[in-house]
Design a protein around this motif. Structure first.
Motif, PDB file in Angstrom:
ATOM      1  N   SER A 118       1.089  -0.717  -0.277  1.00  0.00           N
ATOM      2  CA  SER A 118       0.089  -0.460  -0.175  1.00  0.00           C
ATOM      3  C   SER A 118       1.307   1.440   0.511  1.00  0.00           C
ATOM      4  O   SER A 118       1.554   1.213   1.252  1.00  0.00           O
ATOM      5  CB  SER A 118      -1.056  -0.116   1.105  1.00  0.00           C
ATOM      6  OG  SER A 118      -0.928   1.444   1.160  1.00  0.00           O
ATOM      7  N   LYS A 162       0.320   3.851   0.804  1.00  0.00           N
ATOM      8  CA  LYS A 162      -0.300   4.475   2.852  1.00  0.00           C
ATOM      9  C   LYS A 162       0.726   3.946   3.440  1.00  0.00           C
ATOM     10  O   LYS A 162       0.509   4.524   4.632  1.00  0.00           O
ATOM     11  CB  LYS A 162      -2.225   3.907   2.803  1.00  0.00           C
ATOM     12  CG  LYS A 162      -3.055   5.167   1.874  1.00  0.00           C
ATOM     13  CD  LYS A 162      -2.735   6.267   2.103  1.00  0.00           C
ATOM     14  CE  LYS A 162      -3.610   7.117   1.218  1.00  0.00           C
ATOM     15  NZ  LYS A 162      -5.341   6.335   0.763  1.00  0.00           N
ATOM     16  N   GLY A 167      -1.759   3.067   6.168  1.00  0.00           N
ATOM     17  CA  GLY A 167      -3.471   2.651   5.568  1.00  0.00           C
ATOM     18  C   GLY A 167      -4.205   1.447   6.045  1.00  0.00           C
ATOM     19  O   GLY A 167      -4.229   1.029   7.051  1.00  0.00           O
ATOM     20  N   ASN A 168      -5.391   1.444   5.384  1.00  0.00           N
ATOM     21  CA  ASN A 168      -6.631   0.262   5.943  1.00  0.00           C
ATOM     22  C   ASN A 168      -5.786  -1.306   5.886  1.00  0.00           C
ATOM     23  O   ASN A 168      -5.826  -1.791   6.736  1.00  0.00           O
ATOM     24  CB  ASN A 168      -7.438   0.123   5.085  1.00  0.00           C
ATOM     25  CG  ASN A 168      -8.111   1.617   4.937  1.00  0.00           C
ATOM     26  OD1 ASN A 168      -8.137   1.946   6.229  1.00  0.00           O
ATOM     27  ND2 ASN A 168      -8.746   2.344   3.784  1.00  0.00           N
ATOM     28  N   THR A 169      -4.912  -1.599   4.515  1.00  0.00           N
ATOM     29  CA  THR A 169      -4.334  -2.966   4.805  1.00  0.00           C
ATOM     30  C   THR A 169      -3.283  -2.716   5.408  1.00  0.00           C
ATOM     31  O   THR A 169      -3.663  -4.254   6.316  1.00  0.00           O
ATOM     32  CB  THR A 169      -3.043  -2.624   3.507  1.00  0.00           C
ATOM     33  OG1 THR A 169      -3.980  -2.242   2.235  1.00  0.00           O
ATOM     34  CG2 THR A 169      -2.526  -4.062   3.687  1.00  0.00           C
ATOM     35  N   PRO A 203      -3.650  -3.104  -0.779  1.00  0.00           N
ATOM     36  CA  PRO A 203      -5.307  -2.894  -1.256  1.00  0.00           C
ATOM     37  C   PRO A 203      -6.118  -3.433  -2.658  1.00  0.00           C
ATOM     38  O   PRO A 203      -4.214  -3.991  -3.365  1.00  0.00           O
ATOM     39  CB  PRO A 203      -5.054  -1.632  -1.003  1.00  0.00           C
ATOM     40  CG  PRO A 203      -3.871  -0.886  -1.318  1.00  0.00           C
ATOM     41  CD  PRO A 203      -3.119  -2.355  -1.063  1.00  0.00           C
ATOM     42  N   LEU A 204      -6.986  -3.188  -2.652  1.00  0.00           N
ATOM     43  CA  LEU A 204      -6.786  -4.657  -4.437  1.00  0.00           C
ATOM     44  C   LEU A 204      -7.212  -2.780  -4.830  1.00  0.00           C
ATOM     45  O   LEU A 204      -7.626  -2.109  -4.563  1.00  0.00           O
ATOM     46  CB  LEU A 204      -8.592  -4.308  -4.155  1.00  0.00           C
ATOM     47  CG  LEU A 204      -8.900  -5.470  -5.140  1.00  0.00           C
ATOM     48  CD1 LEU A 204      -8.602  -6.786  -5.051  1.00  0.00           C
ATOM     49  CD2 LEU A 204     -10.666  -5.385  -4.851  1.00  0.00           C
ATOM     50  N   TYR A 205      -6.319  -2.954  -6.282  1.00  0.00           N
ATOM     51  CA  TYR A 205      -6.412  -1.663  -6.967  1.00  0.00           C
ATOM     52  C   TYR A 205      -6.793  -2.101  -8.260  1.00  0.00           C
ATOM     53  O   TYR A 205      -6.039  -3.365  -8.697  1.00  0.00           O
ATOM     54  CB  TYR A 205      -4.770  -1.392  -7.159  1.00  0.00           C
ATOM     55  CG  TYR A 205      -4.419  -0.111  -6.179  1.00  0.00           C
ATOM     56  CD1 TYR A 205      -5.449   0.223  -4.517  1.00  0.00           C
ATOM     57  CD2 TYR A 205      -3.458   0.451  -6.592  1.00  0.00           C
ATOM     58  CE1 TYR A 205      -5.221   1.040  -4.254  1.00  0.00           C
ATOM     59  CE2 TYR A 205      -2.885   1.700  -5.490  1.00  0.00           C
ATOM     60  CZ  TYR A 205      -4.013   2.156  -4.745  1.00  0.00           C
ATOM     61  OH  TYR A 205      -3.365   3.416  -3.785  1.00  0.00           O
ATOM     62  N   VAL A 206      -8.167  -1.754  -8.505  1.00  0.00           N
ATOM     63  CA  VAL A 206      -8.369  -2.529  -9.721  1.00  0.00           C
ATOM     64  C   VAL A 206      -8.426  -4.186  -9.735  1.00  0.00           C
ATOM     65  O   VAL A 206      -7.888  -4.458 -11.469  1.00  0.00           O
ATOM     66  CB  VAL A 206      -7.326  -1.484 -11.358  1.00  0.00           C
ATOM     67  CG1 VAL A 206      -8.385  -1.693 -12.479  1.00  0.00           C
ATOM     68  CG2 VAL A 206      -7.138   0.077 -11.245  1.00  0.00           C
ATOM     69  N   ASP A 207      -9.436  -4.153  -9.249  1.00  0.00           N
ATOM     70  CA  ASP A 207      -9.435  -5.585  -8.963  1.00  0.00           C
ATOM     71  C   ASP A 207      -7.772  -6.243  -9.122  1.00  0.00           C
ATOM     72  O   ASP A 207      -8.238  -7.763  -9.453  1.00  0.00           O
ATOM     73  CB  ASP A 207     -10.401  -6.447  -9.962  1.00  0.00           C
ATOM     74  CG  ASP A 207     -11.925  -6.040 -10.173  1.00  0.00           C
ATOM     75  OD1 ASP A 207     -12.097  -5.431  -9.149  1.00  0.00           O
ATOM     76  OD2 ASP A 207     -11.817  -5.096 -11.395  1.00  0.00           O
ATOM     77  N   ASN A 246      -7.167  -5.999   1.838  1.00  0.00           N
ATOM     78  CA  ASN A 246      -8.861  -5.210   2.025  1.00  0.00           C
ATOM     79  C   ASN A 246      -9.204  -4.217   0.499  1.00  0.00           C
ATOM     80  O   ASN A 246      -8.347  -3.741  -0.412  1.00  0.00           O
ATOM     81  CB  ASN A 246      -8.670  -4.174   3.124  1.00  0.00           C
ATOM     82  CG  ASN A 246      -8.057  -2.557   2.155  1.00  0.00           C
ATOM     83  OD1 ASN A 246      -9.046  -1.588   2.421  1.00  0.00           O
ATOM     84  ND2 ASN A 246      -7.044  -2.037   2.106  1.00  0.00           N
ATOM     85  N   CYS A 247     -10.084  -3.751   0.855  1.00  0.00           N
ATOM     86  CA  CYS A 247     -10.961  -3.073  -0.812  1.00  0.00           C
ATOM     87  C   CYS A 247     -11.955  -1.920  -0.425  1.00  0.00           C
ATOM     88  O   CYS A 247     -12.702  -2.290   0.648  1.00  0.00           O
ATOM     89  CB  CYS A 247     -11.460  -4.155  -1.688  1.00  0.00           C
ATOM     90  SG  CYS A 247     -13.426  -4.747  -1.772  1.00  0.00           S
ATOM     91  N   GLY A 248     -12.241  -1.488  -1.225  1.00  0.00           N
ATOM     92  CA  GLY A 248     -13.190  -0.232  -1.115  1.00  0.00           C
ATOM     93  C   GLY A 248     -14.524  -0.596  -1.501  1.00  0.00           C
ATOM     94  O   GLY A 248     -15.564   0.113  -0.044  1.00  0.00           O
ATOM     95  N   PHE A 249     -14.648  -1.598  -1.559  1.00  0.00           N
ATOM     96  CA  PHE A 249     -15.945  -2.063  -2.317  1.00  0.00           C
ATOM     97  C   PHE A 249     -17.076  -2.758  -1.158  1.00  0.00           C
ATOM     98  O   PHE A 249     -16.164  -3.569  -0.433  1.00  0.00           O
ATOM     99  CB  PHE A 249     -16.797  -2.590  -3.939  1.00  0.00           C
ATOM    100  CG  PHE A 249     -16.595  -1.504  -4.650  1.00  0.00           C
ATOM    101  CD1 PHE A 249     -17.332  -0.656  -5.096  1.00  0.00           C
ATOM    102  CD2 PHE A 249     -15.794  -2.548  -5.925  1.00  0.00           C
ATOM    103  CE1 PHE A 249     -16.917   0.311  -5.892  1.00  0.00           C
ATOM    104  CE2 PHE A 249     -15.717  -1.420  -7.223  1.00  0.00           C
ATOM    105  CZ  PHE A 249     -16.635   0.422  -7.246  1.00  0.00           C
ATOM    106  N   PRO A 283     -12.431   0.716   4.196  1.00  0.00           N
ATOM    107  CA  PRO A 283     -12.389   2.877   4.462  1.00  0.00           C
ATOM    108  C   PRO A 283     -13.232   2.598   6.184  1.00  0.00           C
ATOM    109  O   PRO A 283     -12.646   3.579   6.973  1.00  0.00           O
ATOM    110  CB  PRO A 283     -12.794   3.148   3.361  1.00  0.00           C
ATOM    111  CG  PRO A 283     -12.089   2.012   2.340  1.00  0.00           C
ATOM    112  CD  PRO A 283     -12.548   0.784   3.377  1.00  0.00           C
TER     113      PRO A 283
END
Ligand SMILES: Cc1cc2nc3c(=O)[nH]c(=O)nc-3n(C[C@H](O)[C@H](O)[C@H](O)COP(=O)(O)O)c2cc1C
Length: 244
Positions: free
Chosen positions: A9, A11, A15-17, A86-90, A137-140, A174
């Protein structure tokens, strides 16, 4: 037991990760593991140039002299490698993928069939039988967002002759850091404690229980509520900018 964790990440520790990764690593330390964490953002790792010099010209050695040299040594010594992203574009973040591509000098060009599949013969030190864990972790809201990444991790673990030991997956990531703003009613301490417990289990028992991993991923709020809260926060952020 040596554990190498790589946090992809940008971050890093903020970060959230990291909110899931750090208690997981603490649990491993509590159980007696020697844990080292690397942040891809702090490392200089150029992309693989695809020249195959590391196979045919200078076997086992990449011509690029950057931080990948020390990462490769740490990777070779680790009993467990934890990939955190983090999940970035799947999928995983670009810097983490660059790091993985640069592990190619650990293989020889020769191909063999292992467990019914074509694999390159590993070089001395990159032997079979070690473990890989994914933390993401991911946003969705939906768990199925992780499917392509988990699939990729399982494939690369098999490709590199390592055992995929499981994944700590946190949708709605998040919310962990923004709890009250997001309107969650129930504390999330059980999620952090489950991440810690998963770490202890992996070191003491060699595996993580499904039950514990389910707590890490547990629902924080119904999907509609999550989306409404997220959109409300996004709108407030945008309004604050347009007012300036
Ligand atoms: C470039 C980019 C791509 C993203 N792609 C996805 C995605 O495909 N699916 C998803 O659910 N979240 C996606 N996200 C959201 C992040 O996974 C989420 O914000 C996460 O909590 C970030 O973790 P971090 O704080 O450790 O960096 C994306 C974020 C960025 C910046």
């Amino acid at each position: 037991m040596k554990v190498l964790a790589i946090n992809g990440s940008p971050k890093m520790d903020k970060g959230n990760t990291a909110l899931i990764l750090n208690p997981f690593l603490e649990g491993m330390r509590e159980a007696g593991a020697e844990v080292e964490i690397l942040y891809t953002k702090k490392l200089k790792i150029n992309p693989c140039q695809g020249c195959f010099n590391c196979w045919f010209k200078t076997p086992g050695q990449c011509f690029q002299k950057d931080d990948m040299e020390s990462v490769r040594e740490k990777y070779r010594d680790a009993d467990i490698v934890v990939y955190a992203t983090p999940l970035y574009v799947d999928g995983m973040t670009g810097p983490l993928k660059n790091l993985l591509d640069r592990l190619v000098p650990g293989a020889q060009p020769f191909i063999q069939v292992k467990d019914g599949h074509s694999r390159h013969v590993p070089r001395e030190g990159f032997q079979y039988g070690r473990k890989v864990v994914l933390v993401s972790n991911c946003g969705f809201w939906e768990m199925d967002n992780f499917e392509p990444l988990v699939h990729h991790m399982k494939a690369l673990a098999a490709n590199m002759g390592r055992e995929f030991a499981g994944a700590l997956l946190r949708p709605c990531g998040p919310v962990l850091g923004l709890g009250a703003v997001f309107g969650i009613k129930r504390p999330v301490d059980d999620i952090f404690e489950a991440a810690r417990e998963a770490g202890r289990q992996l070191i003491r028992e060699g595996k993580m229980s499904e039950e514990t991993l389910k707590i890490v991923s547990r629902e924080l709020m119904p999907r509609e509520e999550y989306i409404n809260n997220a959109n409300r926060i996004f709108q407030q952020m945008l309004s604050a900018v347009t007012k300036k």
